[in-house]
Scaffold this active site. Structure first.
Site, mmCIF file in Angstrom:
data_model
loop_
_atom_site.group_PDB
_atom_site.id
_atom_site.type_symbol
_atom_site.label_atom_id
_atom_site.label_comp_id
_atom_site.label_asym_id
_atom_site.label_seq_id
_atom_site.Cartn_x
_atom_site.Cartn_y
_atom_site.Cartn_z
ATOM 1 N N SER A 1 -34.493 -47.727 9.616
ATOM 2 C CA SER A 1 -34.066 -46.386 10.013
ATOM 3 C C SER A 1 -33.397 -46.441 11.377
ATOM 4 O O SER A 1 -32.990 -47.527 11.826
ATOM 5 C CB SER A 1 -35.274 -45.437 10.025
ATOM 6 O OG SER A 1 -34.852 -44.096 10.150
ATOM 7 N N ASN A 2 -33.263 -45.316 12.037
ATOM 8 C CA ASN A 2 -32.657 -45.287 13.377
ATOM 9 C C ASN A 2 -33.316 -44.180 14.200
ATOM 10 O O ASN A 2 -34.242 -43.522 13.734
ATOM 11 C CB ASN A 2 -31.137 -45.088 13.262
ATOM 12 C CG ASN A 2 -30.813 -43.801 12.535
ATOM 13 O OD1 ASN A 2 -31.110 -42.713 13.007
ATOM 14 N ND2 ASN A 2 -30.237 -43.926 11.338
ATOM 15 N N ARG A 3 -32.804 -43.971 15.415
ATOM 16 C CA ARG A 3 -33.517 -43.113 16.368
ATOM 17 C C ARG A 3 -33.056 -41.644 16.331
ATOM 18 O O ARG A 3 -33.336 -40.886 17.257
ATOM 19 C CB ARG A 3 -33.352 -43.691 17.773
ATOM 20 C CG ARG A 3 -34.015 -45.053 17.910
ATOM 21 C CD ARG A 3 -34.118 -45.510 19.349
ATOM 22 N NE ARG A 3 -32.833 -45.763 19.959
ATOM 23 C CZ ARG A 3 -32.298 -45.041 20.927
ATOM 24 N NH1 ARG A 3 -32.939 -43.996 21.396
ATOM 25 N NH2 ARG A 3 -31.134 -45.358 21.435
#
Ligand code: PMT
Length: 423
Positions: free
Chosen positions: A235-237
């Site tokens: 995933s990412n932030r």
């Protein structure tokens, strides 16, 4: 360029420069109006409080005077203090001195919010009665009015109250729905004073120009999660804040908004259709399905560019040799939809870590977008997780507008402004 000292300590307030008259009527929820007054001030508003006589049996005017720093108005025949109307309605005429308080308050108000509004007050408003300062003020004012009812027992569902609420809404007054829960009487029902967030949303909405009325806007937000096995994912932030701000701004400007969002910790946006998804493929399916009935697509989501080539059915055990992780590209949702648009405006974002304008322009052309919002996610106060952002807007006609650091809420409005002025 060092931009650290340009990051505001708090995000820009949504009601800066606005004068809001807070009307408080006789309800056990009157004490909650004190907290609402604080919240409105935190959002930048100047708050003037008008209390009915029964409201003063629940809370003393002194509470509001201390909180707002301004005298509280309780009497139709009180002489004007000279302060009423100062900093008044942004677009209205200059405040008049030495007039009756209801006229001075009406001239100075950008918006009147009556919170809590008792069933009695709702009835008086619906029938145009003017027997105290608050109801007279509402008749004299030309600004938007927001009514936040709070009442006990079965009063909210009584046919007389329903008819009065209908009348007010038909007249353009924003009347919020009370919440369901335990009431002061000990009963459980609909009548509780709502949370502050939906009240604030209603106030911002009532203050906005409705230049997107009748338009359907599809917005994506947040990250996507691409599972490796049942317990792990890539995933990412992304926090979703940028897409949430866009949804609120579009809703406030009158649009019908659908928000398709990956996993975030944010509460759904009131009066926005919320479609939660997890993976990029789920987001793609939802967006593809809704695109034909949409006028504008804005993709603020940080969609994963890669997904694991295969997903393990069970949890991959610790000892397994996983030094190589096979990945494959995800489908580019934005590019796919831009290529099959039929009159829709298509807006993308570009999250970059350098060479901002050149790379964003490349994406604008490659994906055949109408507009791209380029942000350098390494800049302080910009990109992931922050309440602020700094972006450059590039459109298909070659226009390039480098905006300063601002709240995501303000940026959302700038993006919508840009959509309206696309060549
Ligand atoms: O959510 P926040 O914490 O508020 O952070 C905001 C943000 C940094 C996520 C936002 O401002 C932002 O930059 N969003 C786009 C992130 C991104 O994926 O950028 P990109 O340059 O990798 O992608 C370009 C565009 O293609 C984006 O509009 C993206 O939504 C879209 N895309 C990307 C991959 C893919 N498979 N399909 C897509 O549609």
């Amino acid at each position: 360029m060092n931009t650290t000292n340009r990051v505001p300590l708090v995000p820009a307030a949504r009601l800066t420069g606005k004068t809001i008259v807070l009307g408080v009527t006789g309800s056990i929820a009157a004490y909650k109006a004190a907290s609402l007054a604080r919240r409105l001030m935190t959002e930048g508003a100047t708050v003037r409080v008008v209390m009915t006589h029964t409201a003063q049996r629940f809370v003393a005017p002194l509470t509001f005077e201390a909180l707002t720093g301004h005298p509280v108005f309780t009497d139709l025949f009180e002489s004007e203090t000279g302060e009423v109307g100062v900093g008044g309605a942004s677009a209205g005429p200059p405040p008049t001195k030495n007039v009756m308080p209801h006229l001075a308050l009406a001239d100075g108000a950008d918006l009147i919010v009556i919170a809590p509004a008792s069933a009695h007050c709702v009835a008086k408003l619906a029938h145009g009665l003017a027997d105290d300062l608050l109801t007279t003020l509402v008749l004299a004012a030309e600004c938007p009015v927001v009514v936040v009812p709070a009442m006990d027992g079965g009063m909210w569902t009584h046919p007389a109250v329903r008819a009065n609420v209908r009348t007010l809404r038909q007249r353009g007054v924003t009347v919020l729905e009370p919440e369901v829960g335990p009431l002061a009487s000990g009963r459980v029902g609909k009548g509780r004073f709502p949370e502050e967030d939906p009240i604030l949303a209603a106030i911002c909405g009532a203050l906005c120009t409705k230049d997107f009325r009748g338009r359907r806007i599809l917005i994506t937000a947040g990250p996507t999660q691409e599972p490796l096995d049942p317990v792990r994912f890539l995933s990412n932030r992304s926090s979703g804040k940028m897409g949430w701000a866009l949804s609120e701004a579009a809703r406030d400007r009158g649009a019908d908004v659908v928000l398709v969002a990956g996993p975030t910790s944010l509460a759904p946006v009131p009066n926005v259709t919320y479609v939660p998804v997890v993976t990029s493929e789920e987001m793609r399916k939802e967006v593809v399905t809704r695109f034909p009935g949409t006028d504008v697509l804005i993709m603020a989501a940080a969609v994963a560019d890669f997904q694991p080539a295969r997903q393990a059915r069970g949890k991959v055990p610790k000892g397994r040799d996983v030094r190589m992780l096979a990945l494959e590209p995800t489908k580019d949702i934005l590019k796919e939809l831009a290529s099959r648009r039929a009159g829709q405006v298509v807006v993308g974002f570009a999250a970059e870590t350098g060479d901002l304008v050149a790379r964003a322009r490349g994406k604008l052309l490659d994906k055949a977008l109408d507009l791209i919002v380029a942000n350098d996610v390494t800049e302080p106060g910009a990109g992931f997780g922050t309440d602020t952002n700094r972006a450059t807007l590039l459109d298909r006609a070659g226009r390039c507008d480098a905006l300063p650091l601002m709240s995501k809420h303000e940026l959302a409005h700038r993006i919508l402004d840009a959509v309206l002025t696309l060549p």
